[in-house]
Design a protein around this motif. Structure first.
Motif, PDB file in Angstrom:
ATOM      1  N   UNK A 145      46.766  15.311  35.787  1.00  0.00           N
ATOM      2  CA  UNK A 145      46.607  16.399  36.753  1.00  0.00           C
ATOM      3  C   UNK A 145      48.608  16.970  37.864  1.00  0.00           C
ATOM      4  N   UNK A 146      48.334  17.688  38.278  1.00  0.00           N
ATOM      5  CA  UNK A 146      49.468  18.474  38.798  1.00  0.00           C
ATOM      6  C   UNK A 146      49.459  17.597  40.321  1.00  0.00           C
ATOM      7  N   UNK A 147      48.582  17.397  40.708  1.00  0.00           N
ATOM      8  CA  UNK A 147      47.805  16.318  42.401  1.00  0.00           C
ATOM      9  C   UNK A 147      49.786  15.511  41.911  1.00  0.00           C
ATOM     10  N   UNK A 148      48.962  14.082  41.068  1.00  0.00           N
ATOM     11  CA  UNK A 148      49.854  13.062  40.394  1.00  0.00           C
ATOM     12  C   UNK A 148      51.668  13.418  40.839  1.00  0.00           C
ATOM     13  N   UNK A 184      57.931  11.164  52.955  1.00  0.00           N
ATOM     14  CA  UNK A 184      57.219  10.280  52.247  1.00  0.00           C
ATOM     15  C   UNK A 184      58.142   9.837  50.643  1.00  0.00           C
ATOM     16  N   UNK A 185      57.701   7.931  50.112  1.00  0.00           N
ATOM     17  CA  UNK A 185      58.467   8.221  48.660  1.00  0.00           C
ATOM     18  C   UNK A 185      57.418   8.108  48.074  1.00  0.00           C
ATOM     19  N   UNK A 186      58.105   7.409  47.318  1.00  0.00           N
ATOM     20  CA  UNK A 186      57.362   7.663  45.630  1.00  0.00           C
ATOM     21  C   UNK A 186      56.151   6.739  45.848  1.00  0.00           C
ATOM     22  N   UNK A 187      55.240   5.552  47.095  1.00  0.00           N
ATOM     23  CA  UNK A 187      54.643   4.730  46.952  1.00  0.00           C
ATOM     24  C   UNK A 187      53.551   5.575  48.145  1.00  0.00           C
ATOM     25  N   UNK A 188      53.552   6.282  48.603  1.00  0.00           N
ATOM     26  CA  UNK A 188      52.898   7.081  49.951  1.00  0.00           C
ATOM     27  C   UNK A 188      53.133   8.388  49.503  1.00  0.00           C
ATOM     28  N   UNK A 214      39.452  15.817  66.079  1.00  0.00           N
ATOM     29  CA  UNK A 214      39.752  16.728  65.463  1.00  0.00           C
ATOM     30  C   UNK A 214      39.780  17.820  63.865  1.00  0.00           C
ATOM     31  N   UNK A 215      40.124  18.952  63.847  1.00  0.00           N
ATOM     32  CA  UNK A 215      39.031  19.485  62.818  1.00  0.00           C
ATOM     33  C   UNK A 215      39.579  18.839  60.939  1.00  0.00           C
ATOM     34  N   UNK A 216      40.994  19.035  61.126  1.00  0.00           N
ATOM     35  CA  UNK A 216      41.751  18.053  59.980  1.00  0.00           C
ATOM     36  C   UNK A 216      43.206  17.117  60.637  1.00  0.00           C
ATOM     37  N   UNK A 217      42.588  15.896  59.694  1.00  0.00           N
ATOM     38  CA  UNK A 217      43.183  14.741  59.399  1.00  0.00           C
ATOM     39  C   UNK A 217      43.841  14.506  57.942  1.00  0.00           C
ATOM     40  N   UNK A 218      45.129  14.512  58.889  1.00  0.00           N
ATOM     41  CA  UNK A 218      46.065  14.125  57.902  1.00  0.00           C
ATOM     42  C   UNK A 218      46.463  12.889  58.151  1.00  0.00           C
ATOM     43  N   UNK A 219      45.993  11.929  56.563  1.00  0.00           N
ATOM     44  CA  UNK A 219      46.423  10.133  56.268  1.00  0.00           C
ATOM     45  C   UNK A 219      47.742   9.767  55.439  1.00  0.00           C
ATOM     46  N   UNK A 220      48.697   9.291  56.040  1.00  0.00           N
ATOM     47  CA  UNK A 220      49.762   8.816  55.336  1.00  0.00           C
ATOM     48  C   UNK A 220      49.441   7.810  55.082  1.00  0.00           C
ATOM     49  N   UNK A 221      49.152   7.263  53.238  1.00  0.00           N
ATOM     50  CA  UNK A 221      48.569   6.135  53.138  1.00  0.00           C
ATOM     51  C   UNK A 221      49.053   5.139  51.618  1.00  0.00           C
ATOM     52  N   UNK A 222      49.116   4.329  51.341  1.00  0.00           N
ATOM     53  CA  UNK A 222      50.038   3.832  50.328  1.00  0.00           C
ATOM     54  C   UNK A 222      48.885   4.419  48.939  1.00  0.00           C
ATOM     55  N   UNK A 223      50.068   4.910  47.909  1.00  0.00           N
ATOM     56  CA  UNK A 223      49.246   5.726  46.571  1.00  0.00           C
ATOM     57  C   UNK A 223      48.734   4.914  45.409  1.00  0.00           C
ATOM     58  N   UNK A 224      49.504   3.408  45.650  1.00  0.00           N
ATOM     59  CA  UNK A 224      49.211   2.173  44.768  1.00  0.00           C
ATOM     60  C   UNK A 224      47.670   2.119  45.055  1.00  0.00           C
ATOM     61  N   UNK A 225      47.673   1.490  46.200  1.00  0.00           N
ATOM     62  CA  UNK A 225      46.641   1.230  46.930  1.00  0.00           C
ATOM     63  C   UNK A 225      44.831   2.006  46.552  1.00  0.00           C
ATOM     64  N   UNK A 226      44.977   3.307  47.081  1.00  0.00           N
ATOM     65  CA  UNK A 226      44.434   4.100  46.257  1.00  0.00           C
ATOM     66  C   UNK A 226      43.681   3.983  45.407  1.00  0.00           C
TER      67      UNK A 226
END
Length: 485
Positions: free
Chosen positions: A96-99, A25-29, A69-81
Motif C-alpha cells: 500500500x502507498x501508506x507503507x 519522524x524516523x523510519x521506525x515511527x 479534541x476533535x482530531x488526535x495525532x499520535x506518534x507511535x512506534x511502527x514495529x509495535x503496530x
C-alpha cells in the motif's frame, strides 16, 4: 519548547507546529491522525481542535483532556503496530502507498482507538456489557487477535455464569446478537440464543421482548434448553410479540409506498407468526386460557386445535388428535435442567402419564405405553409399584410446583415423581383438590424432605358445612413427632 509540549500530551497546538513535529519522524515511527466520524460530521472544519501526543508517554495520558479534541495525532512506534495489529501489518509493511508514509489518517471512535493503543502497550482493559461490543468491533477491524480472544473469553464466561438482570440489560443482549448475526460470528450468536432460551422468563418480563428480532426469537423458541414456567407463559409471550410486530407492519403497509401488495405482506407475516406459534404445545394449555384467546388474529386456528385436544384428553379419546405416528412430543411437559418453577395449574386434562413421560430419559422403551395411557384412561399407570421400576431424570434446580385444579392428576403418582425428580422442592401449590386426603399430606412431607410450603386452599363457598363429614383427621405435627422419637 515543541518537544516539551509534545511530551505533556495535553495541549492544543497550531496545525503548522503539528506538521513540523511529524517531520521529525524516523523510519521506525509514524503519526496516526484519528478523527471520530460521528463528531466531525456535526462540527465545522474551521472550528476543529487538534492535539498531538506521544505513545511513549502513554502512562501519563489524560484521556478526558485528550478526548475533548476533535482530531488526535499520535506518534507511535511502527514495529509495535505491525507486531500487534494485522491491519497495520498489512498497511505498513505491504504494497500500500501508506507503507512509505510517516503520517496517515484513520476515521474511528477516538475513545476506542486510544483504548486499543493502551492495550498494545500492555495496559489492562476492563470489559463490560457496555464496552464489549465497541471494543470487540474495534479489535476485529484492526486485527488485534489478543484483544479479540479476551473479549470472547469474557463474553462466554459472563453468560455461562447466568449473570443477574441487574448486571445485564436485555436491550444490550439484543444489540450484541444483532452484531453477531450481521457479522456471522457463531460464538456470539449461539451463546446469546442459549442465554435467552434458558432465561426465557426473565426475557419476557422485559419491555424489550416485543422488539426481539424474528430470527432471534425463532432460534430461542426452537432451542433445546427453552425454559418456561408453563406453556401458558410461552404462549402469552409469543402472542404479545406477534401482536406488536404485526401491528407495526400493518401501519407501514398503510403509510409507505414501498408496500404495493398489502395482501401478500399480510400472508408473509401470518406465515412467520405460524412458525413461532407452532412451537406451543396446545394440549398443555389451560382451557380457560385457550377460550380467552380464541379470537386472537393469529391464534384462532391453534385455539381450535387446543380446545379439541383438551376435550379429547378429558374424554380419554385423544388417539385421533395425536395420530398413530405421534412420538408424544406434544404431550410432554416442558422441563429442562434449568427449570426452577413448574406451573401446571388449570389443566384438568393432564394425568400422571403426562408427568412421567416428561421425566423419563429419551428415548424410553415405555414411551409407547405411556402414550397409550394418555389415550386410554382404562390403563392404570399410577400404581406406585409400577412407577418404582422407572428411572426418572433429576431436575435439581426446580424449587416450586403448582398443580392446582389438575383434577385428573393422581396425587400418589405425582408425589412419587416429586420425590425422585424434584429433590430440592420447597413449595407446592395444590389448591382446589376436592379429593385430597390428609394422609397424602403426611406422605408428601415424608418423601419430600426439603419441602417448606404446601398450599391446599379450597373454595368451600358452594358447600353446606352441615352436610360435611370428616373421614380422616390427625395432627401432622404428631405424626412427625412419632416418626422421629
Amino acid at each position: 519548547r515543541e518537544r516539551e509540549t509534545a511530551a505533556a500530551g495535553c495541549c492544543c497546538r497550531p496545525k503548522y507546529l503539528v506538521m513540523a513535529a511529524t517531520a521529525d519522524c524516523d523510519d521506525d515511527t509514524v503519526v496516526i491522525e484519528c478523527r471520530d466520524p460521528n463528531l466531525i460530521e456535526t462540527v465545522e472544519s474551521t472550528s476543529l481542535t487538534e492535539i498531538f501526543i506521544l505513545a511513549d508517554d502513554i502512562s501519563s495520558w489524560d484521556l478526558s483532556t485528550i478526548l475533548s479534541h476533535d482530531i488526535i495525532k499520535v506518534k507511535i512506534n511502527r514495529s509495535r503496530l505491525i507486531q500487534e495489529s494485522s491491519y497495520f501489518q498489512s498497511l505498513l509493511s505491504g504494497n500500500f502507498s501508506e507503507s512509505s508514509m510517516h503520517c496517515f489518517p484513520i476515521k474511528w471512535s477516538s475513545r476506542m482507538f486510544l483504548h486499543i493503543l493502551r492495550f498494545m502497550h500492555g495496559y489492562h482493559l476492563e470489559v463490560t456489557f457496555c464496552s464489549f461490543l465497541p471494543l470487540y468491533h474495534t479489535a476485529l477491524y484492526f486485527g488485534l487477535e489478543k484483544l479479540m480472544s479476551e473479549c470472547k473469553s469474557w463474553f462466554s464466561d459472563i453468560l455461562e455464569r447466568r449473570v443477574s438482570s441487574s448486571q445485564l440489560q436485555f436491550d444490550d443482549l439484543i444489540h450484541v446478537w444483532d452484531f453477531g448475526y450481521e457479522q456471522a460470528i457463531d460464538w456470539i450468536v449461539e451463546p446469546c440464543t442459549s442465554y435467552v432460551a434458558k432465561n426465557f422468563m426473565w426475557a419476557i418480563s422485559s419491555d424489550a421482548f416485543v422488539h426481539l428480532p424474528y430470527s432471534y426469537l425463532v432460534s430461542c423458541v426452537k432451542h433445546s434448553h427453552l425454559t418456561v414456567d408453563s406453556e401458558r407463559h410461552l404462549c402469552e409471550a409469543l402472542l404479545a410479540w406477534t401482536s406488536t410486530n404485526s401491528g407495526l407492519v400493518d401501519q407501514m403497509s398503510c403509510n409507505a409506498d414501498v408496500w404495493t401488495d398489502k395482501s401478500n405482506l399480510v400472508n408473509i407475516i401470518k406465515d412467520d407468526c405460524n412458525v413461532i406459534l407452532e412451537e406451543v404445545r396446545a394440549s398443555l394449555l389451560p382451557l380457560w386460557f385457550i377460550l380467552g384467546k380464541c379470537r386472537c388474529r393469529y391464534f384462532c386456528g391453534f385455539a381450535k386445535q387446543g380446545i379439541a385436544a383438551t376435550f379429547s384428553l378429558l374424554q380419554g379419546s385423544s388417539k385421533d388428535y395425536m395420530g398413530d405416528g405421534c412420538n408424544g412430543h406434544c404431550m410432554k411437559i416442558r422441563l429442562t435442567k434449568y427449570s426452577e418453577r413448574l406451573d401446571l395449574s388449570g389443566c384438568p386434562q393432564l394425568t400422571a402419564a403426562n408427568l412421567v413421560l416428561s421425566l423419563l430419559p429419551q428415548p424410553s422403551s415405555v414411551d409407547a405405553l405411556l402414550l397409550e395411557g394418555i389415550q386410554r384412561t382404562s390403563i392404570n399407570l399410577e400404581h406406585p409399584k409400577w412407577l418404582s421400576y422407572l428411572r426418572l431424570l433429576p431436575f435439581g434446580m426446580l424449587l416450586e410446583v403448582d398443580i392446582s385444579k389438575c383434577s385428573r392428576l393422581h396425587l400418589g403418582a405425582a408425589i412419587h415423581c416429586f420425590e425422585k425428580s424434584f429433590r430440592l422442592l420447597r413449595a407446592i401449590r395444590m389448591t382446589h383438590f376436592l379429593n385430597f386426603e390428609t394422609k397424602k399430606l403426611w406422605q408428601l412431607i415424608e418423601k419430600c424432605s426439603s419441602l417448606q410450603e404446601v398450599d391446599l386452599t379450597v373454595d368451600v363457598n358452594p358447600f353446606s358445612f352441615s352436610s360435611v363429614s370428616v373421614l380422616y383427621s390427625e395432627s401432622v405435627t404428631g405424626l412427625l413427632q412419632k416418626n422421629y422419637m
